[in-house]
Design a protein around this motif. Sequence first.
Motif, short mmCIF file in Angstrom:
data_model
loop_
_atom_site.label_atom_id
_atom_site.label_comp_id
_atom_site.label_asym_id
_atom_site.label_seq_id
_atom_site.Cartn_x
_atom_site.Cartn_y
_atom_site.Cartn_z
N VAL A 408 0.85 -1.19 0.00
CA VAL A 408 0.00 0.00 0.00
C VAL A 408 0.89 1.24 0.00
O VAL A 408 1.77 1.39 0.86
N LEU A 409 0.67 2.12 -0.98
CA LEU A 409 1.38 3.40 -1.06
C LEU A 409 0.37 4.51 -0.83
O LEU A 409 -0.74 4.48 -1.38
N ILE A 410 0.75 5.50 -0.03
CA ILE A 410 -0.15 6.60 0.32
C ILE A 410 0.54 7.92 0.02
O ILE A 410 1.69 8.14 0.42
N VAL A 411 -0.16 8.78 -0.70
CA VAL A 411 0.28 10.16 -0.92
C VAL A 411 -0.82 11.05 -0.34
O VAL A 411 -1.94 11.07 -0.85
N ALA A 412 -0.51 11.75 0.74
CA ALA A 412 -1.51 12.56 1.45
C ALA A 412 -0.98 13.97 1.65
O ALA A 412 0.22 14.19 1.82
N ASP A 413 -1.90 14.93 1.64
CA ASP A 413 -1.55 16.32 1.92
C ASP A 413 -2.56 16.91 2.88
O ASP A 413 -3.67 16.39 3.04
N ASP A 414 -2.18 18.01 3.54
CA ASP A 414 -3.08 18.70 4.47
C ASP A 414 -3.57 20.00 3.86
O ASP A 414 -3.71 21.02 4.53
N GLY A 415 -3.84 19.96 2.55
CA GLY A 415 -4.22 21.16 1.82
C GLY A 415 -5.71 21.42 1.78
O GLY A 415 -6.45 21.11 2.71
N ARG A 416 -6.16 21.95 0.63
CA ARG A 416 -7.53 22.43 0.53
C ARG A 416 -8.54 21.32 0.26
O ARG A 416 -9.74 21.53 0.41
N GLY A 417 -8.07 20.14 -0.14
CA GLY A 417 -9.00 19.05 -0.42
C GLY A 417 -9.72 19.24 -1.75
O GLY A 417 -9.50 20.21 -2.48
N MET A 418 -10.60 18.31 -2.07
CA MET A 418 -11.35 18.36 -3.33
C MET A 418 -12.84 18.31 -3.05
O MET A 418 -13.30 17.57 -2.17
N SER A 419 -13.59 19.07 -3.82
CA SER A 419 -15.05 19.10 -3.71
C SER A 419 -15.65 18.23 -4.81
O SER A 419 -15.43 18.49 -6.01
N ARG A 444 -17.66 9.29 -4.13
CA ARG A 444 -16.49 8.49 -4.50
C ARG A 444 -16.33 8.44 -6.01
O ARG A 444 -15.23 8.62 -6.54
N GLN A 445 -17.43 8.19 -6.71
CA GLN A 445 -17.36 8.14 -8.17
C GLN A 445 -17.03 9.50 -8.77
O GLN A 445 -16.35 9.60 -9.79
N SER A 446 -17.51 10.56 -8.12
CA SER A 446 -17.21 11.91 -8.62
C SER A 446 -15.72 12.23 -8.49
O SER A 446 -15.12 12.82 -9.40
N LEU A 447 -15.12 11.83 -7.38
CA LEU A 447 -13.68 12.06 -7.22
C LEU A 447 -12.89 11.29 -8.27
O LEU A 447 -11.84 11.77 -8.74
N ASN A 448 -13.37 10.12 -8.67
CA ASN A 448 -12.65 9.33 -9.68
C ASN A 448 -12.69 9.95 -11.06
O ASN A 448 -11.97 9.51 -11.96
N LEU A 449 -13.53 10.99 -11.24
CA LEU A 449 -13.57 11.66 -12.54
C LEU A 449 -12.25 12.33 -12.88
O LEU A 449 -11.95 12.57 -14.06
N ILE A 450 -11.43 12.63 -11.87
CA ILE A 450 -10.16 13.31 -12.16
C ILE A 450 -9.20 12.40 -12.91
O ILE A 450 -8.21 12.88 -13.47
N ILE A 485 -6.31 2.28 -7.28
CA ILE A 485 -6.07 3.55 -6.61
C ILE A 485 -7.39 4.08 -6.09
O ILE A 485 -8.42 4.00 -6.76
N GLU A 486 -7.38 4.60 -4.89
CA GLU A 486 -8.58 5.11 -4.21
C GLU A 486 -8.30 6.52 -3.72
O GLU A 486 -7.18 6.84 -3.31
N ILE A 487 -9.33 7.37 -3.78
CA ILE A 487 -9.20 8.77 -3.34
C ILE A 487 -10.11 9.00 -2.14
O ILE A 487 -11.28 8.60 -2.14
N GLN A 578 -15.08 -5.54 -10.26
CA GLN A 578 -15.02 -4.10 -10.08
C GLN A 578 -13.69 -3.58 -10.59
O GLN A 578 -12.62 -4.08 -10.24
N THR A 579 -13.78 -2.58 -11.47
CA THR A 579 -12.61 -1.87 -11.95
C THR A 579 -12.65 -0.46 -11.39
O THR A 579 -13.55 -0.11 -10.62
N ALA A 580 -11.68 0.36 -11.76
CA ALA A 580 -11.65 1.74 -11.25
C ALA A 580 -12.85 2.54 -11.76
O ALA A 580 -13.29 3.48 -11.11
N GLU A 581 -13.39 2.16 -12.93
CA GLU A 581 -14.45 2.95 -13.53
C GLU A 581 -15.84 2.38 -13.31
O GLU A 581 -16.81 3.11 -13.25
N ARG A 582 -15.96 1.04 -13.16
CA ARG A 582 -17.30 0.46 -13.15
C ARG A 582 -17.32 -0.86 -12.40
O ARG A 582 -16.27 -1.46 -12.14
#
Length: 654
Positions: A408-419, A444-450, A485-487, A578-582
Amino acid sequence: MSDFAGMEDLLRDFLQEAGDLLSDVDNKLVELERSPADRQLLNDIFRGFHTIKGGAGFLNAVELVKLCHLTENLFDKLRNAEMVLTPSLMDIIMAATQGVRQMFAEIGQGVQPRSAEAEILAALRSVLDGQAPGKPAETPETPARPSKPETLVTSPPAGGAQGGPDWHALHAAVSGSQVSRATSLTAVSPAGAPVAAPATPAVPAPNVESGEMRPHFPPEGRRATDKPGAVASGAVSGRRADERAANRETTIRVDTARLDQVLNLSGEIGLTKNRLTSLRADILAGRSDSETLQALDQAVSQLDLLVSDLQNSVMKTRMQPIGRLFQKYPRIARDLARQLGKDVELALLGEETEVDKTMIEDLADPLIHLIRNAVDHGVEAPDERVLAGKPEKSVVRLEARQEGDHIVLIVADDGRGMSAERIRAKAIEKNIISEEEANTLDDRQSLNLIFLPGFSTMSQASAVSGRGVGMDVVKTNIQKLNGSIEIRSEPGKGSVFIISLPLTLAILPVLLVLLGEQPFALPLSMVREILPIDHSAMQEVGGKETLVVRGEILPVIALSRLLGWPQVQQPEYGVLMQTAERSFILAVDNFAGRDDAVIKALDDFRPRGVAGVTTLSNGQIVLILDMKELLADLASNAERDTRGSHVRALELFA
């Protein structure tokens, strides 16, 4: 001819050791910027440049010795408190280390390095003379190139069409002769008219004395991430994947204790083989009593255990600490943060976690994109953080850990976040999804749009980001490694990207499914559950068969349809995948169980939709399916069907 003829072994050792040493210096420089009075760091960096200078002296690399000597003198003054480290001085030092790395790349090409940038040398000398440091000109990561470079193309045959076969090269390949560059290549002017190529060497030796700064790389340039010692491609234009394959490291460092374990297991297997040979002779001689059969059973069980241990030991020789990959990211984060006027600290955790060697290089691009994205998009400017009640310095965390049979690899920040709401609105604005589709997406699905190609929340692209390709690269590369990958994000609090990867790519847990009597292997990481298919409960939605599973409407796709095989019978079972998209239900005839497949790649011939092959215990060859490619082909083939075409990805296997 190489400038280091006769010193190839020394050159290889120097590049390996000096490259590791320079990476360590880079990390210590980032630490030094946070603790400028740390004498231990100053001494370590001083010794690093001194060691590199000594190795360069053995190779007679005069310009590298000169640059290291000036930087070494600078750190001598710093550690003796004759000078104070300032941000401007640190910029000069960072530019010098980048110059050293570029010289490593030139030495790896077998040529003596050219002189460092005049601005860097002048800045170092002026600081050593006691003048106030000024910011040097930025060192370009790739050699400068003209706006309309000449392009080398294969010369067409006389009277032939443009772009035809290269008959000169073909004759040379068949006859074993060499065709001159002047006859096989032509130079195309910017206007497109071919002119005769000059019969000069493609890579002239640099003239250091005259200060000539001609790059000896191909016309398209060379990235700063290219490794010293890698052979530059001679092609004018090529795919990035080809370049990466050419620059892949083919060596690995292995702890001798692991090799000793492999050797010991090999010896034990040899003894067990001798025991089996003796028992075989006894059985052929007519001894089949219970004692002989019991001894045979024990020998076979012991062999099975030893082979399993040997396989695990060999796998461990491929495992490398991920810290070797992590160590280059603090410098990247530091440089980008300073360029953007932000105060960012990259915290590294779990550097001792071991990952398969083949994964380490493939993880480089995704992690760079995620870190740059966190520094550029995720983290606020210092004044914004103060207004939000946060400390001026932001922290980006890069962490690795092992969980069961996954990394498991994690990239985390304490910034503004995503809406999620803003992401949905941006996707509608860019016509990536419709408003109706957006209304059906949860957060969750909306965040995956990026991760969709072309998606970006920035209204205008910058030199760092905003073109909508970075996150697409992240998802694509992670999926190639059979990972996910999960957001997780909360506006105002920050974002977390969680990457899950298998321990090794050599062995893949699979679910064996049957289509008629033919087995196929599905990656177990995509399988969520197995359920019976009740055909009376199936409904058509938009012309597609669906099933309702715990309130969720899921499409049902028959495996025979994906492969283009005729459907002989109604599928009785479904695999919820289950894949990342569907998520969807794959309809199959039956199951053959679960297995840990040893993947055999199809290098010379790989049909779309096939990730590789494996062999079962009975000797039967089974295809490991690539569900992403099969689903992509299904969508494209649906359009072809309207024109009367019925081509399928694996129809040739039917």
